[in-house]
Design a protein around this motif. Structure first.
Motif, short mmCIF file in Angstrom:
data_model
loop_
_atom_site.label_atom_id
_atom_site.label_comp_id
_atom_site.label_asym_id
_atom_site.label_seq_id
_atom_site.Cartn_x
_atom_site.Cartn_y
_atom_site.Cartn_z
N PHE A 162 54.56 -46.25 43.42
CA PHE A 162 54.54 -45.51 44.69
C PHE A 162 55.96 -45.10 45.00
CE2 PHE A 162 54.91 -45.48 49.36
CZ PHE A 162 53.88 -44.62 49.71
N LYS A 163 56.17 -43.80 45.14
CA LYS A 163 57.52 -43.29 45.40
C LYS A 163 57.45 -42.18 46.45
CE LYS A 163 60.19 -45.49 42.35
NZ LYS A 163 59.21 -46.55 42.05
N VAL A 164 58.44 -42.21 47.36
CA VAL A 164 58.62 -41.15 48.34
C VAL A 164 60.08 -40.73 48.27
CG1 VAL A 164 58.36 -40.43 50.72
CG2 VAL A 164 56.87 -42.20 49.81
N VAL A 165 60.31 -39.49 47.82
CA VAL A 165 61.68 -39.04 47.55
C VAL A 165 61.94 -37.71 48.26
CG1 VAL A 165 63.31 -38.39 45.74
CG2 VAL A 165 61.59 -40.15 45.29
N GLN A 172 59.38 -33.97 51.48
CA GLN A 172 59.31 -35.25 50.77
C GLN A 172 58.30 -35.10 49.64
OE1 GLN A 172 61.04 -38.14 51.59
NE2 GLN A 172 62.06 -37.21 53.36
N THR A 173 58.66 -35.61 48.47
CA THR A 173 57.73 -35.60 47.33
C THR A 173 57.13 -36.99 47.18
OG1 THR A 173 58.87 -33.82 46.17
CG2 THR A 173 57.48 -35.26 44.85
N LEU A 174 55.81 -37.04 47.21
CA LEU A 174 55.08 -38.30 47.11
C LEU A 174 54.49 -38.43 45.71
CD1 LEU A 174 52.98 -37.83 50.40
CD2 LEU A 174 55.37 -38.55 50.19
N THR A 175 54.67 -39.59 45.11
CA THR A 175 54.09 -39.87 43.80
C THR A 175 53.31 -41.18 43.88
OG1 THR A 175 55.95 -38.78 42.70
CG2 THR A 175 54.54 -40.18 41.34
N VAL A 176 52.04 -41.11 43.51
CA VAL A 176 51.16 -42.28 43.56
C VAL A 176 50.52 -42.46 42.19
CG1 VAL A 176 49.07 -43.25 44.57
CG2 VAL A 176 50.68 -42.00 46.01
N THR A 177 50.62 -43.67 41.64
CA THR A 177 49.98 -43.99 40.37
C THR A 177 49.02 -45.15 40.60
OG1 THR A 177 51.91 -43.29 39.10
CG2 THR A 177 50.31 -44.70 37.98
N SER A 178 47.76 -44.92 40.27
CA SER A 178 46.74 -45.97 40.41
C SER A 178 46.22 -46.34 39.03
CB SER A 178 45.60 -45.50 41.31
OG SER A 178 45.08 -44.27 40.86
N GLU A 179 45.78 -47.58 38.91
CA GLU A 179 45.32 -48.08 37.61
C GLU A 179 44.18 -49.07 37.82
OE1 GLU A 179 48.06 -49.21 34.15
OE2 GLU A 179 47.43 -51.15 34.91
N LYS A 180 43.20 -48.99 36.93
CA LYS A 180 42.06 -49.91 37.02
C LYS A 180 41.50 -50.15 35.63
CE LYS A 180 37.82 -50.74 39.69
NZ LYS A 180 36.92 -51.10 38.61
N GLN A 181 41.03 -51.36 35.40
CA GLN A 181 40.37 -51.69 34.13
C GLN A 181 38.91 -51.28 34.22
OE1 GLN A 181 41.44 -55.29 31.76
NE2 GLN A 181 39.36 -55.92 32.25
N VAL A 182 38.47 -50.46 33.26
CA VAL A 182 37.10 -49.95 33.29
C VAL A 182 36.42 -50.23 31.96
CG1 VAL A 182 37.72 -48.12 34.92
CG2 VAL A 182 37.78 -47.66 32.47
N PRO A 183 35.09 -50.40 31.98
CA PRO A 183 34.35 -50.57 30.72
C PRO A 183 34.22 -49.25 29.99
CG PRO A 183 32.84 -50.52 32.57
CD PRO A 183 34.23 -50.49 33.16
N VAL A 184 34.35 -49.28 28.68
CA VAL A 184 34.19 -48.08 27.86
C VAL A 184 33.20 -48.43 26.76
CG1 VAL A 184 35.37 -46.23 26.62
CG2 VAL A 184 36.59 -47.53 28.35
#
Length: 209
Positions: A162-165, A172-184
Motif C-alpha cells: 500500500f503506497k500513497v505518493v 496523489q498516486t495510490l498503489t494497492v496490491t492484494s494477494e490471496k491463495q486460491v484453488p486451481v
C-alpha cells in the motif's frame, strides 16, 4: 404388431444413456469448478478495488493543505468535511467567508504484518474553515492506531502493499496490491497465490486560490 425390445437392445440403450449422463456430469462439474476458480481469482482484485475507490473518493473531496503521508508512504492523513462515517451529513460553509467547514481528520494506515488497511476518524477540535495553520489536533498518520477511542474500520484485507505518493500539484498516486491463495483445480491440487496490483492518480478538488 410392434416388436418388443430385445435384451441386447435394452442393454445397449442403457449403455448409451449412461455414457450421455456421465459426459453431462463431468461437463457440469468442470463448469462449476471453472466458476469457482474465476470467483477466487476475482476476490483479490475486488478487495483492492473497493479500497482504492473508497480512498480515492475521500481524498479527492479533501483539501490540498495538510495532506500528510506517513512513514514509507504506507499511510496518509487528510481533512474531511463530512460528519461521522455512519451518520448522514452535508457540507457546511462559513457564513462570513463562504469556505467549507472541515470537521475531522481521516487516516488510512496499512498494517503489513496483518495485511490490513484500517480507516480512522478523528474529530477536529474545533471544526474550522481557516486552514492557514494546521487544525488541531495535529496527529500524524502513523499515530492514529496508537490512540484510544477513535472511530475505525478495516477497509482492506489481504493487502500486501500500500503506497500513497505525491505525484504533482494537488495529486496523489495510490498503489494497492492484494494477494490471496486460491484453488486451481485444473492445474493440480496445490493452491496458487494470486497477486493483483492496482493504481490510481487522485486530483484533490479543493485547492487554494
Amino acid at each position: 404388431m410392434r416388436r418388443a425390445f430385445s435384451l441386447l437392445e435394452l442393454v445397449l440403450g442403457m449403455a448409451v444413456l449412461m455414457a450421455f449422463l456421465t459426459v453431462t456430469y463431468f461437463t457440469l462439474a468442470q463448469g462449476v469448478r471453472y466458476v469457482r476458480e474465476t470467483d477466487s481469482y476475482a476476490y483479490p482484485q475486488k478487495e483492492g478495488a473497493v479500497l482504492l475507490r473508497k480512498l480515492s473518493e475521500e481524498l479527492a473531496n479533501s483539501h490540498e493543505r495538510w495532506v500528510i503521508p506517513g512513514l514509507e508512504a504506507a499511510s496518509i492523513r487528510f481533512l474531511s468535511a463530512e460528519g461521522p462515517e455512519t451518520v448522514p451529513s452535508k457540507l457546511e460553509f462559513n457564513n462570513s467567508t463562504g469556505r467549507i467547514i472541515w470537521k475531522k481528520w481521516v487516516s488510512y494506515v496499512w498494517d503489513p504484518a496483518k495485511s490490513l488497511v484500517t480507516r480512522y476518524e478523528m474529530p477536529l477540535s474545533p471544526t474550522t474553515s481557516d486552514l492557514t495553520t494546521e487544525p488541531d489536533p495535529g496527529t500524524l498518520p502513523d499515530e492514529f492506531p496508537t490512540l484510544p477511542n477513535l472511530r475505525k474500520r478495516v477497509v482492506g484485507r489481504n493487502i500486501v502493499d500500500f503506497k500513497v505518493v505525491p505525484s504533482g500539484t494537488s495529486q496523489q498516486t495510490l498503489t494497492v496490491t492484494s494477494e490471496k491463495q486460491v484453488p486451481v483445480s485444473t492445474r493440480g491440487t496445490k493452491p496458487e497465490r494470486v497477486r493483483v496490483t492496482m493504481q490510481a492518480t487522485v486530483v484533490i478538488l479543493n485547492q487554494d486560490p
